[in-house]
Motif scaffolding. Structure first.
Motif, PDB file in Angstrom:
ATOM      1  N   LYS B 104       5.338 -39.839 -13.530  1.00 10.93           N
ATOM      2  CA  LYS B 104       5.064 -40.355 -14.874  1.00 10.93           C
ATOM      3  C   LYS B 104       3.604 -40.181 -15.250  1.00 10.93           C
ATOM      4  CE  LYS B 104       8.585 -44.040 -15.251  1.00 10.93           C
ATOM      5  NZ  LYS B 104       8.725 -45.520 -15.368  1.00 10.93           N
ATOM      6  N   ILE B 105       2.707 -40.429 -14.301  1.00 12.31           N
ATOM      7  CA  ILE B 105       1.279 -40.387 -14.645  1.00 12.31           C
ATOM      8  C   ILE B 105       0.839 -38.958 -14.974  1.00 12.31           C
ATOM      9  CG2 ILE B 105       0.580 -40.330 -12.185  1.00 12.31           C
ATOM     10  CD1 ILE B 105      -1.394 -41.780 -15.175  1.00 12.31           C
ATOM     11  N   PHE B 106       1.339 -37.974 -14.221  1.00  9.29           N
ATOM     12  CA  PHE B 106       0.928 -36.592 -14.506  1.00  9.29           C
ATOM     13  C   PHE B 106       1.512 -36.137 -15.845  1.00  9.29           C
ATOM     14  CE2 PHE B 106       1.074 -31.873 -13.678  1.00  9.29           C
ATOM     15  CZ  PHE B 106      -0.299 -31.687 -13.605  1.00  9.29           C
ATOM     16  N   MET B 107       2.775 -36.439 -16.065  1.00  8.14           N
ATOM     17  CA  MET B 107       3.402 -36.047 -17.331  1.00  8.14           C
ATOM     18  C   MET B 107       2.705 -36.699 -18.527  1.00  8.14           C
ATOM     19  SD  MET B 107       7.434 -36.054 -16.222  1.00  8.14           S
ATOM     20  CE  MET B 107       8.035 -35.527 -17.837  1.00  8.14           C
ATOM     21  N   LYS B 108       2.310 -37.960 -18.340  1.00  7.10           N
ATOM     22  CA  LYS B 108       1.626 -38.669 -19.435  1.00  7.10           C
ATOM     23  C   LYS B 108       0.269 -38.034 -19.734  1.00  7.10           C
ATOM     24  CE  LYS B 108       0.237 -43.411 -20.743  1.00  7.10           C
ATOM     25  NZ  LYS B 108       1.093 -43.577 -21.930  1.00  7.10           N
ATOM     26  N   LEU B 109      -0.409 -37.594 -18.706  1.00  5.19           N
ATOM     27  CA  LEU B 109      -1.717 -36.969 -18.895  1.00  5.19           C
ATOM     28  C   LEU B 109      -1.614 -35.549 -19.437  1.00  5.19           C
ATOM     29  CD1 LEU B 109      -3.363 -38.367 -15.674  1.00  5.19           C
ATOM     30  CD2 LEU B 109      -4.334 -38.655 -17.960  1.00  5.19           C
ATOM     31  N   MET B 110      -0.520 -34.886 -19.143  1.00  3.12           N
ATOM     32  CA  MET B 110      -0.366 -33.490 -19.572  1.00  3.12           C
ATOM     33  C   MET B 110       0.246 -33.373 -20.962  1.00  3.12           C
ATOM     34  SD  MET B 110      -1.602 -31.602 -17.140  1.00  3.12           S
ATOM     35  CE  MET B 110      -2.841 -32.890 -16.920  1.00  3.12           C
ATOM     36  N   GLY B 111       1.221 -34.236 -21.283  1.00  2.00           N
ATOM     37  CA  GLY B 111       1.867 -34.157 -22.593  1.00  2.00           C
ATOM     38  C   GLY B 111       3.003 -33.151 -22.665  1.00  2.00           C
ATOM     39  N   THR B 112       3.350 -32.566 -21.529  1.00  2.00           N
ATOM     40  CA  THR B 112       4.429 -31.577 -21.477  1.00  2.00           C
ATOM     41  C   THR B 112       5.499 -32.041 -20.495  1.00  2.00           C
ATOM     42  OG1 THR B 112       3.234 -30.391 -19.761  1.00  2.00           O
ATOM     43  CG2 THR B 112       2.900 -29.642 -22.030  1.00  2.00           C
ATOM     44  N   SER B 113       6.541 -31.205 -20.317  1.00  2.00           N
ATOM     45  CA  SER B 113       7.620 -31.599 -19.405  1.00  2.00           C
ATOM     46  C   SER B 113       7.208 -31.447 -17.941  1.00  2.00           C
ATOM     47  CB  SER B 113       8.868 -30.737 -19.661  1.00  2.00           C
ATOM     48  OG  SER B 113       8.690 -29.437 -19.126  1.00  2.00           O
ATOM     49  N   CYS B 114       6.198 -30.610 -17.679  1.00  2.00           N
ATOM     50  CA  CYS B 114       5.718 -30.339 -16.313  1.00  2.00           C
ATOM     51  C   CYS B 114       6.816 -29.754 -15.425  1.00  2.00           C
ATOM     52  CB  CYS B 114       5.109 -31.587 -15.677  1.00  2.00           C
ATOM     53  SG  CYS B 114       3.694 -32.195 -16.603  1.00  2.00           S
ATOM     54  N   ASP B 115       7.845 -29.216 -16.036  1.00  2.00           N
ATOM     55  CA  ASP B 115       8.977 -28.686 -15.276  1.00  2.00           C
ATOM     56  C   ASP B 115       8.632 -27.303 -14.711  1.00  2.00           C
ATOM     57  OD1 ASP B 115      11.507 -28.869 -14.193  1.00  2.00           O
ATOM     58  OD2 ASP B 115      12.480 -29.280 -16.108  1.00  2.00           O
ATOM     59  N   LEU B 116       9.490 -26.822 -13.809  1.00  2.00           N
ATOM     60  CA  LEU B 116       9.234 -25.574 -13.103  1.00  2.00           C
ATOM     61  C   LEU B 116      10.517 -25.128 -12.400  1.00  2.00           C
ATOM     62  CD1 LEU B 116       9.220 -26.914 -10.067  1.00  2.00           C
ATOM     63  CD2 LEU B 116       6.819 -27.272 -10.535  1.00  2.00           C
ATOM     64  N   LYS B 117      10.473 -23.990 -11.774  1.00  2.00           N
ATOM     65  CA  LYS B 117      11.548 -23.519 -10.892  1.00  2.00           C
ATOM     66  C   LYS B 117      11.220 -23.953  -9.463  1.00  2.00           C
ATOM     67  CE  LYS B 117      12.790 -19.292 -13.419  1.00  2.00           C
ATOM     68  NZ  LYS B 117      11.989 -19.548 -14.645  1.00  2.00           N
TER      69      LYS B 117
END
Lengths: 245, 245, 245, 245
Positions: B104-117
């Motif tokens: 949650k903290i990384f996604m909140k700081l980035m503003g994106t889905s932070c998704d990947l393969k």
């Protein structure tokens, strides 16, 4: 209509049978041909023409210059490099392909050695899109695969790209920042890795699409060249700092 | 001395024999241990402690927080995430490891889905340095090889990194931006990919060195938190624009 | 034709005579009007409509969303913010104007407080172009002058812009990064500072041109949304690292 | 201990009384003096020394080079510029001050004209911090005020900075990106605007602090210079693309 000049060193194609077989008319003619399928006005220029084909008149009528060079970087005259450099700063777009990474004009615009690792080994490569919202990848999927391409590997000694568009994967274990954009003065620059002279990369439809997108992205912004030098104040500067209002 | 808090979800290690075998005391203890070899003051905190171990007092005494999480991202309370977020904006450094990309903290700081393969296939990987002048690669060579690491592949849905430090190569044909830095408010953030729970990545000396370098790079700048809100003018604003001086 | 939805909070214009005088039909209608002069398909949406006017159908038919909000940021429902956020990640462009810097959607996309200094003092301002090659400044000179604009001052708590387009000068002694672009997922975002509700900034031809350029720049790239999640290898991964070929 | 070489053109101070009054021993001696207060090992070098004081031995023992030049940029020999350039690419830090923006070495590293607007009018200026988390602003507040400084205004024809640290405000109505960092090869570069020869900027404690921080930030990373050129594969490349495992 965007006016494109495709510049090619045009040496390999005259002397090397393997290259002649892939690009009988020269790399520049193949690039010109696929660009003409779209709404571009295209001309070509080569090293052995007078002024390398890049007269002041040609450049004055060029919105975007495409550059392919390899064995004869040192034969490009400093005067013409200076002329192209000034055109870029004034707004001309520049698309640098493959071994053009060591051209005088690219090195001058980058300020670094632009050096890298390389290997010719009939390897395939996979060019991954890492900037899916960038107009240069319009119509391109998650990656482009080429059956054969020269390996270019990191460290690639370039300044931090303004936009990193592609990262390439090679079976020999290397990665490469293979699509990079830069702003210099009023001009925009796009570097794209594919195009070894003995492989048919410029016949690949996706490579063609990226180059077309790159040309469109690099087109000059219709904008006055900034003023430099001594500047009269736009405000009264008799006031002192403070809150004495 | 830089005060580091190593936060770990600490779930896999309790229930999964394969993980317990690699990290019998928990991933956080292994990270804490190698940090203590250097001049860091280290404490740990885990999900199941009160307030996840991240009380206001702990955070007030944390210069850099390291974050490892995976299966229980959703169990981290929004209140604690908000607290950590505020600390980062006020200057606390944050090192996010491996599967922390979906915390949650990384996604909140980035503003994106932070998704990947991703793929777990006992693959080796090669982590290429693409920013040789960055202090995070101090003492690291051209690349780091890990015998086994989970594959993380592009597209990695993150904002453009402020500094792209590493790009990883995987034998299955993928690439990944595996070392990235960001500035958010007064705080600095470093994301680093290695650290799948069943592979011994945090015993690797080079991985350890990168994390130590990352902690040093993320340390708070001793700098006042900026003022926001209504602002009185610093200059007289009675003058009108023009050159009436 | 680019489909634009102009979203406005539309509260000041109903209750404040000074605002009503400048924007009798609402800020959104004035923005819609000048956009219609060009080849844009324009609709509007406001806070007090059902679902704030941002139904799934409206968003599915929106290429670029323009956002103006100020006093009622907290009244925008989290559900709609989440919906808009997902649309941006999937490729919808977003132009955030003026006090929209503290809207939920902008803060969610940035990951920071988005706070700044401000002052309403009938000051003029000068918006300097610092990226003369960027398409957003097409047709704009070295600077734009506005007779009156609210002062917004640094520190502006935003992530490093992908492109910094404009820096504003205020007579009270402040500067401000007033034109910034970002990439988030498949989407592009442009923040532009002018537009205080009691000043006629959206009647200014140059401000209008910048917003039009911004909409064009933000248009979605026709590109597949990347695949995320588990990924089968694209290559045989039976080979071991080494040079045993 | 970081080894710093302070290079100064050292011409104004010999011929211009107004400059001599401010810097009787030369700008380089004043910079050297405040650096010596901290843990730096400092030497100086000037234009009129043999090899401009920048012999191979001196550079081999220089971690960070500070550069001040103005009227005699063209007298710096291309050979020495090439030597300094190579040192930067190999890791030497470079701090470029004030009118050094048009030095041969800075222009060569940037690839642009590095031109700007300027005015000498005994104006004060306010240097705003826009990167509060950057180590270069350690100990610096929201802004630095100088009683007198030469106006430098946009457009400043530089590549996009890797980090934009400061933006300056001038009473005459201009703004300027006055603190910028770049990475080139293994080296780091910091440009900082203050330092007109007739104003006492290098006696200002905050300017001194920024320069000291800049020197620390620019120190070389202890890292091997990357290998370039032909590269043997690190993996077997006999496998074909596909999923035939």
């Amino acid at each position: 209509m965007i006016q494109v000049t495709v510049w090619n060193e045009f040496r390999h194609e005259k002397t090397d049978e393997a290259v002649k077989k892939v690009y009988p008319e020269g790399i520049h003619q193949q690039i010109a041909q696929f660009l003409k399928e779209d709404d571009f006005s295209v001309r070509t220029a080569t090293l052995d023409e007078p002024e390398h084909g890049l007269t002041e008149e040609v450049l004055a009528n060029t919105d975007v210059l495409i550059w392919w060079g390899h064995v004869a970087h040192q034969e490009v005259s400093d005067e013409i490099v200076q002329r192209v450099h000034q055109c870029v700063l004034e707004g001309m777009g520049l698309v640098v392909l493959h071994s053009g990474h060591m051209s005088k004009i690219f090195m001058k615009l980058m300020g670094t050695s632009c050096d890298l690792k390389w290997r010719e080994a009939q390897e395939h490569c996979r060019i991954w899109t890492v900037a899916p919202s960038h107009p240069i990848v319009e119509g391109i999927g998650e990656y482009i695969e080429l059956e054969q391409e020269e390996m270019y590997g990191e460290h690639f000694d370039i300044p931090t790209p303004d936009d990193l568009i592609f990262i390439s994967w090679y079976p020999g274990g290397e990665v490469f920042r293979s699509g990079c954009t830069y702003h210099r003065g009023n001009g925009k620059i796009f570097y794209f890795q594919p195009g070894h002279e003995t492989y048919p990369s410029y016949y690949n439809k996706e490579v063609q699409k990226v180059i077309k997108n790159g040309v469109r992205w690099c087109r000059p912004t219709q904008n006055a060249y900034p003023n430099y030098g001594h500047h009269e104040p736009l405000e009264s500067i008799t006031n002192k700092k403070g809150t004495e209002q």
